[in-house]
Design a protein around this motif. Structure first.
Motif, PDB file in Angstrom:
ATOM      1  N   ARG A   1      13.601  39.098  38.283  1.00 58.58           N
ATOM      2  CA  ARG A   1      12.345  38.331  38.947  1.00 58.58           C
ATOM      3  C   ARG A   1      11.175  38.593  38.036  1.00 58.58           C
ATOM      4  NH1 ARG A   1       8.038  40.172  41.630  1.00 58.58           N
ATOM      5  NH2 ARG A   1       9.094  42.254  41.970  1.00 58.58           N
ATOM      6  N   LEU A   2      11.033  39.540  37.383  1.00 52.60           N
ATOM      7  CA  LEU A   2       9.778  40.040  36.498  1.00 52.60           C
ATOM      8  C   LEU A   2       9.933  39.049  35.332  1.00 52.60           C
ATOM      9  CD1 LEU A   2       8.957  43.712  36.961  1.00 52.60           C
ATOM     10  CD2 LEU A   2       7.966  41.830  38.184  1.00 52.60           C
ATOM     11  N   MET A   3      11.212  39.156  34.991  1.00 53.36           N
ATOM     12  CA  MET A   3      11.404  38.320  33.622  1.00 53.36           C
ATOM     13  C   MET A   3      11.288  36.855  33.833  1.00 53.36           C
ATOM     14  SD  MET A   3      12.984  38.888  30.501  1.00 53.36           S
ATOM     15  CE  MET A   3      14.263  40.075  30.664  1.00 53.36           C
ATOM     16  N   GLY A   4      11.780  36.258  35.217  1.00 56.40           N
ATOM     17  CA  GLY A   4      11.391  35.033  35.402  1.00 56.40           C
ATOM     18  C   GLY A   4       9.916  34.642  35.325  1.00 56.40           C
ATOM     19  N   ARG A   5       9.000  35.520  36.076  1.00 57.66           N
ATOM     20  CA  ARG A   5       7.743  35.225  36.148  1.00 57.66           C
ATOM     21  C   ARG A   5       7.053  35.305  34.800  1.00 57.66           C
ATOM     22  NH1 ARG A   5       5.290  39.123  40.646  1.00 57.66           N
ATOM     23  NH2 ARG A   5       3.292  38.217  39.622  1.00 57.66           N
TER      24      ARG A   5
ATOM     25  N   LEU B   1       5.062  47.619  34.873  1.00 56.61           N
ATOM     26  CA  LEU B   1       5.194  46.236  34.572  1.00 56.61           C
ATOM     27  C   LEU B   1       4.729  45.188  35.004  1.00 56.61           C
ATOM     28  CD1 LEU B   1       8.511  46.380  32.418  1.00 56.61           C
ATOM     29  CD2 LEU B   1       6.281  46.547  31.617  1.00 56.61           C
ATOM     30  N   GLU B   2       4.910  44.951  36.367  1.00 52.24           N
ATOM     31  CA  GLU B   2       4.641  43.925  37.313  1.00 52.24           C
ATOM     32  C   GLU B   2       3.041  43.783  37.371  1.00 52.24           C
ATOM     33  OE1 GLU B   2       5.428  41.780  41.478  1.00 52.24           O
ATOM     34  OE2 GLU B   2       6.018  43.868  41.205  1.00 52.24           O
ATOM     35  N   LEU B   3       2.440  44.955  37.650  1.00 54.26           N
ATOM     36  CA  LEU B   3       1.034  45.273  37.374  1.00 54.26           C
ATOM     37  C   LEU B   3       0.364  44.968  36.003  1.00 54.26           C
ATOM     38  CD1 LEU B   3       0.572  48.510  39.650  1.00 54.26           C
ATOM     39  CD2 LEU B   3      -0.053  46.421  40.394  1.00 54.26           C
ATOM     40  N   ARG B   4       1.044  45.390  35.038  1.00 59.65           N
ATOM     41  CA  ARG B   4       0.534  45.087  33.727  1.00 59.65           C
ATOM     42  C   ARG B   4       0.596  43.389  33.616  1.00 59.65           C
ATOM     43  NH1 ARG B   4       2.952  47.700  27.971  1.00 59.65           N
ATOM     44  NH2 ARG B   4       1.891  46.090  26.581  1.00 59.65           N
ATOM     45  N   GLY B   5       1.370  42.824  34.042  1.00 61.80           N
ATOM     46  CA  GLY B   5       1.365  41.212  33.756  1.00 61.80           C
ATOM     47  C   GLY B   5       0.445  40.509  34.452  1.00 61.80           C
ATOM     48  N   GLY B   6      -0.152  41.271  35.503  1.00 64.71           N
ATOM     49  CA  GLY B   6      -1.299  40.665  36.281  1.00 64.71           C
ATOM     50  C   GLY B   6      -2.655  40.586  35.577  1.00 64.71           C
ATOM     51  N   PHE B   7      -2.664  40.970  34.359  1.00 69.11           N
ATOM     52  CA  PHE B   7      -3.946  40.944  33.601  1.00 69.11           C
ATOM     53  C   PHE B   7      -4.237  39.321  33.052  1.00 69.11           C
ATOM     54  CE2 PHE B   7      -1.816  40.584  29.596  1.00 69.11           C
ATOM     55  CZ  PHE B   7      -2.660  39.884  28.724  1.00 69.11           C
ATOM     56  N   TRP B   8      -3.295  38.571  33.261  1.00 67.79           N
ATOM     57  CA  TRP B   8      -3.202  37.204  32.572  1.00 67.79           C
ATOM     58  C   TRP B   8      -4.035  36.322  33.188  1.00 67.79           C
ATOM     59  CZ3 TRP B   8       2.837  37.214  31.973  1.00 67.79           C
ATOM     60  CH2 TRP B   8       3.121  37.440  30.612  1.00 67.79           C
ATOM     61  N   MET B   9      -4.373  36.502  34.549  1.00 65.36           N
ATOM     62  CA  MET B   9      -4.856  35.511  34.977  1.00 65.36           C
ATOM     63  C   MET B   9      -6.677  35.746  34.820  1.00 65.36           C
ATOM     64  SD  MET B   9      -5.707  32.969  37.264  1.00 65.36           S
ATOM     65  CE  MET B   9      -4.287  32.849  37.816  1.00 65.36           C
ATOM     66  N   ASP B  10      -6.908  37.213  34.850  1.00 68.33           N
ATOM     67  CA  ASP B  10      -8.280  37.476  34.447  1.00 68.33           C
ATOM     68  C   ASP B  10      -8.570  37.035  32.675  1.00 68.33           C
ATOM     69  OD1 ASP B  10      -9.058  38.597  36.781  1.00 68.33           O
ATOM     70  OD2 ASP B  10      -8.381  40.693  36.076  1.00 68.33           O
TER      71      ASP B  10
ATOM     72  N   GLN C   1       1.437  37.980  22.440  1.00 67.84           N
ATOM     73  CA  GLN C   1       1.918  39.304  21.964  1.00 67.84           C
ATOM     74  C   GLN C   1       2.450  39.736  23.288  1.00 67.84           C
ATOM     75  OE1 GLN C   1      -0.468  41.089  19.126  1.00 67.84           O
ATOM     76  NE2 GLN C   1      -0.586  39.528  17.606  1.00 67.84           N
ATOM     77  N   GLU C   2       1.425  40.242  24.081  1.00 69.46           N
ATOM     78  CA  GLU C   2       1.782  40.876  25.339  1.00 69.46           C
ATOM     79  C   GLU C   2       2.905  40.343  26.115  1.00 69.46           C
ATOM     80  OE1 GLU C   2       0.817  43.878  28.594  1.00 69.46           O
ATOM     81  OE2 GLU C   2       0.595  43.374  26.142  1.00 69.46           O
ATOM     82  N   LYS C   3       3.261  38.921  26.292  1.00 69.86           N
ATOM     83  CA  LYS C   3       4.367  38.555  26.654  1.00 69.86           C
ATOM     84  C   LYS C   3       5.645  39.067  26.159  1.00 69.86           C
ATOM     85  CE  LYS C   3       6.736  33.999  27.454  1.00 69.86           C
ATOM     86  NZ  LYS C   3       6.737  32.494  27.360  1.00 69.86           N
ATOM     87  N   GLU C   4       5.571  39.129  24.816  1.00 66.70           N
ATOM     88  CA  GLU C   4       6.750  39.378  24.136  1.00 66.70           C
ATOM     89  C   GLU C   4       7.019  40.866  24.337  1.00 66.70           C
ATOM     90  OE1 GLU C   4       5.822  38.761  20.039  1.00 66.70           O
ATOM     91  OE2 GLU C   4       5.828  36.617  20.085  1.00 66.70           O
ATOM     92  N   VAL C   5       6.108  41.756  24.321  1.00 64.75           N
ATOM     93  CA  VAL C   5       6.087  43.231  24.672  1.00 64.75           C
ATOM     94  C   VAL C   5       6.823  43.138  26.018  1.00 64.75           C
ATOM     95  CG1 VAL C   5       4.909  45.349  24.875  1.00 64.75           C
ATOM     96  CG2 VAL C   5       4.227  43.996  23.054  1.00 64.75           C
ATOM     97  N   LEU C   6       6.295  42.621  26.969  1.00 68.34           N
ATOM     98  CA  LEU C   6       6.793  42.594  28.372  1.00 68.34           C
ATOM     99  C   LEU C   6       8.221  42.295  28.489  1.00 68.34           C
ATOM    100  CD1 LEU C   6       3.560  41.235  30.409  1.00 68.34           C
ATOM    101  CD2 LEU C   6       4.670  43.647  30.764  1.00 68.34           C
ATOM    102  N   LEU C   7       8.363  41.197  27.690  1.00 68.13           N
ATOM    103  CA  LEU C   7       9.998  40.857  27.837  1.00 68.13           C
ATOM    104  C   LEU C   7      10.859  42.032  27.412  1.00 68.13           C
ATOM    105  CD1 LEU C   7       9.621  36.933  26.905  1.00 68.13           C
ATOM    106  CD2 LEU C   7      10.080  37.918  29.078  1.00 68.13           C
ATOM    107  N   GLU C   8      10.455  42.456  26.197  1.00 68.28           N
ATOM    108  CA  GLU C   8      11.286  43.637  25.686  1.00 68.28           C
ATOM    109  C   GLU C   8      11.319  44.829  26.204  1.00 68.28           C
ATOM    110  OE1 GLU C   8      11.175  46.212  21.428  1.00 68.28           O
ATOM    111  OE2 GLU C   8       9.636  44.753  21.814  1.00 68.28           O
ATOM    112  N   MET C   9      10.115  45.073  26.785  1.00 72.17           N
ATOM    113  CA  MET C   9      10.484  46.473  27.979  1.00 72.17           C
ATOM    114  C   MET C   9      11.265  46.219  29.021  1.00 72.17           C
ATOM    115  SD  MET C   9       6.321  47.587  27.660  1.00 72.17           S
ATOM    116  CE  MET C   9       6.666  48.910  28.636  1.00 72.17           C
ATOM    117  N   ILE C  10      11.164  44.946  29.618  1.00 67.87           N
ATOM    118  CA  ILE C  10      11.906  44.422  30.895  1.00 67.87           C
ATOM    119  C   ILE C  10      13.610  44.872  30.271  1.00 67.87           C
ATOM    120  CG2 ILE C  10      12.867  42.844  32.657  1.00 67.87           C
ATOM    121  CD1 ILE C  10       9.879  41.950  32.399  1.00 67.87           C
TER     122      ILE C  10
END
Length: 227
Positions: free
Chosen positions: A102-106, A35-44, A67-76
């Motif tokens: 930590r991931l939730m906060g980021r 999930l941490e690696l998946r969240g890294g796409f935001w900068m690109d 939508q990706e943010k919502e999915v990540l939060l739900e998965m965490i």
């Protein structure tokens, strides 16, 4: 990476666990790492969005990030409340929760705002639809089964396919009065709520099963002592 970090903690004498417990902990940590690696796409995604000139393409890109943010939060959140998390040692659970938090906060630091242009009537319809959903959510703890049935009728009202169950006709007329983007958001929110109820129901059933098995074992031990 996940196994190495857990092994290091084990070598410090902090944890005492079975191989199955180690597997669960490793699997949970690996999920959080992914999930941490998946969240890294935001900068690109942010860099590419600057090059987009067409307004609709820009809105679609921003909506995808939202939508990706919502999915990540739900998965965490799902990992934190999973059955595996309950079946590992206290020390490992604490470490994994720290990583998850930590991931939730980021994730929460990413703010995406796609403003929807609404007429006064559409604004009122959105408020009405949101109020109806909020009322159902407030009754979750009182009656999970009834809340699920009510949400299903609301979700069916948003579906373009032939629903399998009853449709809340009043809610359907309200949603139709909303802006198209709001209609999609309402449907996504209902999907998320239904998944959360399903996960909660599974957790309750697993807990009841565990209690029942423990009670049966105690009874058998007691009978064995008397015999």
């Amino acid at each position: 990476m996940a196994q190495a970090r857990i092994s290091a903690k084990a070598n410090e004498g902090r944890f005492c666990r079975s191989s199955s417990m180690a597997d669960r902990s490793s699997r949970l940590l690996e999920s959080l790492d992914q999930l941490e690696l998946r969240g890294g796409f935001w900068m690109d995604e942010d860099m590419s969005m600057r090059k987009v000139k067409e307004v609709e393409a820009l809105r679609e890109a921003a909506t995808a990030v939202e939508q990706e943010k919502e999915v990540l939060l739900e998965m965490i959140h799902s990992i934190q409340n999973s059955q595996d998390m309950r079946q590992i040692s206290d020390g490992e659970r604490e470490e994994l929760n720290l990583t998850a938090n930590r991931l939730m906060g980021r994730t929460l630091t990413v703010e995406v705002s796609v403003e929807t242009i609404r007429s006064p009537q559409q604004q009122e319809s959105l408020k009405h639809a949101t109020r109806i959903i909020d009322e159902v959510v407030s009754k979750f703890l009182d009656d999970l089964g009834n809340a699920r049935s009510h949400l299903m009728s609301l979700y069916s009202a948003c579906s373009s396919e032939v629903p399998a169950g009853p449709v809340d006709q009043k809610f359907q007329s309200i949603v139709i009065g909303c802006a198209l983007e709001d209609q999609k958001k309402i449907k996504r929110r209902l999907e998320t709520l239904l998944r959360n109820i399903e996960n909660a129901d599974k957790a309750i059933k697993l807990l009841e099963h565990s209690k029942g098995a423990a009670s049966k074992t105690l009874q058998q031990n007691a009978e064995a002592r008397f015999n």
